[in-house]
Design a protein around this motif. Structure first.
Motif, mmCIF file in Angstrom:
data_model
loop_
_atom_site.group_PDB
_atom_site.id
_atom_site.type_symbol
_atom_site.label_atom_id
_atom_site.label_comp_id
_atom_site.label_asym_id
_atom_site.label_seq_id
_atom_site.Cartn_x
_atom_site.Cartn_y
_atom_site.Cartn_z
ATOM 1 N N THR A 164 0.903 -1.164 0.068
ATOM 2 C CA THR A 164 0.115 -0.137 -0.051
ATOM 3 C C THR A 164 0.911 1.221 -0.106
ATOM 4 O OG1 THR A 164 -0.157 0.135 2.243
ATOM 5 C CG2 THR A 164 -1.921 -1.113 1.069
ATOM 6 N N VAL A 165 0.289 2.333 -0.507
ATOM 7 C CA VAL A 165 1.016 3.399 -0.487
ATOM 8 C C VAL A 165 -0.005 4.501 0.000
ATOM 9 C CG1 VAL A 165 1.955 5.286 -1.938
ATOM 10 C CG2 VAL A 165 2.658 2.781 -2.508
ATOM 11 N N LEU B 87 -2.569 3.219 -11.489
ATOM 12 C CA LEU B 87 -2.406 4.091 -12.528
ATOM 13 C C LEU B 87 -3.552 5.334 -12.167
ATOM 14 C CD1 LEU B 87 -2.585 1.810 -15.732
ATOM 15 C CD2 LEU B 87 -0.729 2.974 -14.901
ATOM 16 N N LEU B 88 -4.508 4.959 -11.718
ATOM 17 C CA LEU B 88 -5.376 5.979 -11.289
ATOM 18 C C LEU B 88 -4.844 7.192 -10.417
ATOM 19 C CD1 LEU B 88 -8.819 4.284 -10.532
ATOM 20 C CD2 LEU B 88 -8.177 5.898 -12.793
ATOM 21 N N PHE B 89 -4.019 6.671 -9.176
ATOM 22 C CA PHE B 89 -3.412 7.437 -8.183
ATOM 23 C C PHE B 89 -2.269 8.130 -8.643
ATOM 24 C CE2 PHE B 89 -6.470 5.342 -5.477
ATOM 25 C CZ PHE B 89 -6.711 6.338 -4.538
ATOM 26 N N GLU B 90 -1.360 7.369 -9.626
ATOM 27 C CA GLU B 90 -0.255 8.117 -10.402
ATOM 28 C C GLU B 90 -0.690 9.035 -10.985
ATOM 29 O OE1 GLU B 90 1.568 5.043 -12.527
ATOM 30 O OE2 GLU B 90 2.936 4.192 -10.638
ATOM 31 N N ASN B 91 -1.984 9.368 -11.488
ATOM 32 C CA ASN B 91 -2.685 10.299 -12.383
ATOM 33 C C ASN B 91 -3.784 10.938 -11.677
ATOM 34 O OD1 ASN B 91 -1.332 9.911 -15.401
ATOM 35 N ND2 ASN B 91 -1.608 7.898 -14.443
ATOM 36 N N ASN C 23 -11.439 14.393 -7.710
ATOM 37 C CA ASN C 23 -12.530 14.623 -7.277
ATOM 38 C C ASN C 23 -13.137 13.093 -7.285
ATOM 39 O OD1 ASN C 23 -12.947 17.257 -6.841
ATOM 40 N ND2 ASN C 23 -13.641 17.627 -8.797
ATOM 41 N N VAL C 24 -13.022 12.220 -8.262
ATOM 42 C CA VAL C 24 -13.773 10.865 -8.173
ATOM 43 C C VAL C 24 -13.005 10.029 -6.962
ATOM 44 C CG1 VAL C 24 -13.907 8.884 -9.459
ATOM 45 C CG2 VAL C 24 -14.375 11.090 -10.598
ATOM 46 N N LEU C 25 -11.836 10.175 -6.847
ATOM 47 C CA LEU C 25 -11.099 9.338 -6.088
ATOM 48 C C LEU C 25 -11.330 9.482 -4.669
ATOM 49 C CD1 LEU C 25 -7.461 9.258 -7.770
ATOM 50 C CD2 LEU C 25 -9.309 7.393 -7.698
#
Length: 415
Positions: A12-13, A29-33, A39-41
């Motif tokens: 985990t990060v 990939l979502l969290f790297e970008n 807003n979604v995350l």
């Protein structure tokens, strides 16, 4: 003890106050970008996001192998699939014609839809077709080119409610209940009953199908069938109680993804899950799943149907022309605040291909049927950026053998 702590760190990060798993490629990939998805995350549960991403690797004979990644996918979490149900309806309509195996009966055969009750709609002409007559082929074209609701309704009636569900269930796509047309004013009983059909050539009747009524029910244990705090009723009044989706269509994201895979890669699917389609059927589907509205002559569409009208990944938040090297073979859905896209994406120039299916829910005020949803503000930008990060990841991904994508290239000038 240090090794245990280090292992947990690898798993985990902590980023912007949110824990995420590095073992989940999509989440990584979502969290790297995350700037594109901030807003979604931050409110991922509210947006009911589900994502499936399939990597495709070819061998020396161009045979595909698949590696599938999933994020927040749960077939028991209800979402409204909207127009994505048109994908199996189109495929099953072609299969039904083949199974009937009647000389002179095919997807191009002219047809008449009769009306056996005042709520049913009779159809004898179609001014958008070259011949001026309706056909299964022309309905399928419209379903994929602009997600035409009337075209889907006619396919639904040709198949019958029972056959749609049971044929999919028999093929192993069990998370399915397709129960209604996209036509206002119909009751659940109305949708159980489907119209008579006549297929003909000149004065000769080739096949006649009588009115049918489905007596079966389809019960799937689903969570989240009651949603929101209210809904707009037929009198344009807000009723402050949750909106009930229990009598609405449903098909899981996994089933939609696998149905598309069975059409795009039939050679890799077990026989029992495959559809009975001819080579001409497959090419027909590929062509119209990937054609842009401006490339169609029959039917023809004005400029309000821009390139990405039904292509959400990478281009959904823009009305600019799409690049010629990229084709998206897909089916989208948009209704009640839910956006869904089930897609196979290819870039002929860069020699990349991947499958991507996802859903997001955007309904900030939690009122249904009021037409107030954040499609343009949140939904379409989310799909566009998701498509871009997967596409960019694919650009960097090493392949032992580049794919031969020639079977997906078409001349769109003759339709």
């Amino acid at each position: 003890m240090k090794n245990i702590i280090f292992s947990l760190f690898l798993f985990t990060v902590f980023t912007s106050g949110v824990l995420y798993s590095q073992n989940n490629l999509i989440e990584k990939l979502l969290f790297e970008n995350q700037k594109q998805f901030e807003n979604v995350l931050k409110n991922i549960d509210t947006f009911e996001v589900q994502i499936i991403y399939t990597q495709i690797d070819r061998d020396e004979n161009n045979f595909p192998a698949f590696t599938t990644h999933k994020y927040r996918v749960n077939p028991r979490n209800y979402f409204y699939p909207a127009s994505t149900v048109k994908l199996p309806a189109a495929i099953l309509s072609l299969e039904k014609l083949n199974n009937l195996n009647i000389v002179g009966l095919n997807k191009y055969t002219p047809l008449k839809v009769d009306s056996a009750s005042e709520r049913q709609k009779a159809v004898t002409v179609d001014s958008s077709s070259e011949s001026g007559l309706p056909s299964i082929a022309h309905y399928i074209k419209k379903v994929f080119l602009v997600s035409d609701n009337d075209a889907y309704n006619r396919l639904y009636e040709f198949l019958g409610q029972s056959a749609i569900n049971e044929n999919l269930h028999n093929k192993g796509y069990s998370d399915v209940k397709i129960l209604h047309r996209f036509q206002g004013g119909l009751t659940s009983e109305d949708n159980r009953i489907t119209n008579p059909f006549t297929f003909y050539e000149n004065d000769r009747v080739i096949y006649r199908q009588e009115e049918a009524r489905n007596t079966n029910t389809y019960n799937i244990e689903l969570d989240g069938l009651s949603k929101g705090i209210g809904y707009l009723n037929s009198a344009d009044e807000i009723v402050y109680k949750p909106f009930d989706f229990s009598a609405r269509n449903y098909i899981s994201l996994e089933s939609l993804h696998e149905i598309l895979k069975a059409v795009i890669f039939p050679e890799s699917i077990t026989r029992e899950r495959r559809f009975n389609l001819t080579d001409d059927d497959y090419n027909f589907l590929y062509k119209y799943m990937s054609m842009l509205p401006k490339e169609s002559k029959y039917p023809s569409y004005d400029t309000s149907y821009y390139d990405s009208y039904v292509k959400y990944y990478m281009f959904g938040n823009s009305k600019a022309p799409m690049p010629e090297s990229i084709r998206i073979f897909n089916k989208v859905g948009l209704a009640y605040g839910y956006l869904t896209d089930i897609a196979y994406v290819v870039d002929f120039e860069r020699k990349i291909e991947f499958m991507l299916s996802s859903v997001i829910h955007v309904n900030k005020n939690k009122i249904y049927n009021d037409g107030i949803y954040e499609y343009d503000e949140i939904g379409l930008p989310f799909f566009a950026e998701l498509g871009k990060i997967i596409y960019n990841y694919e650009l960097e991904r090493v392949r032992k053998f580049p794919p031969n994508l020639s079977k997906f290239k078409f001349n769109y000038n003759y339709n």
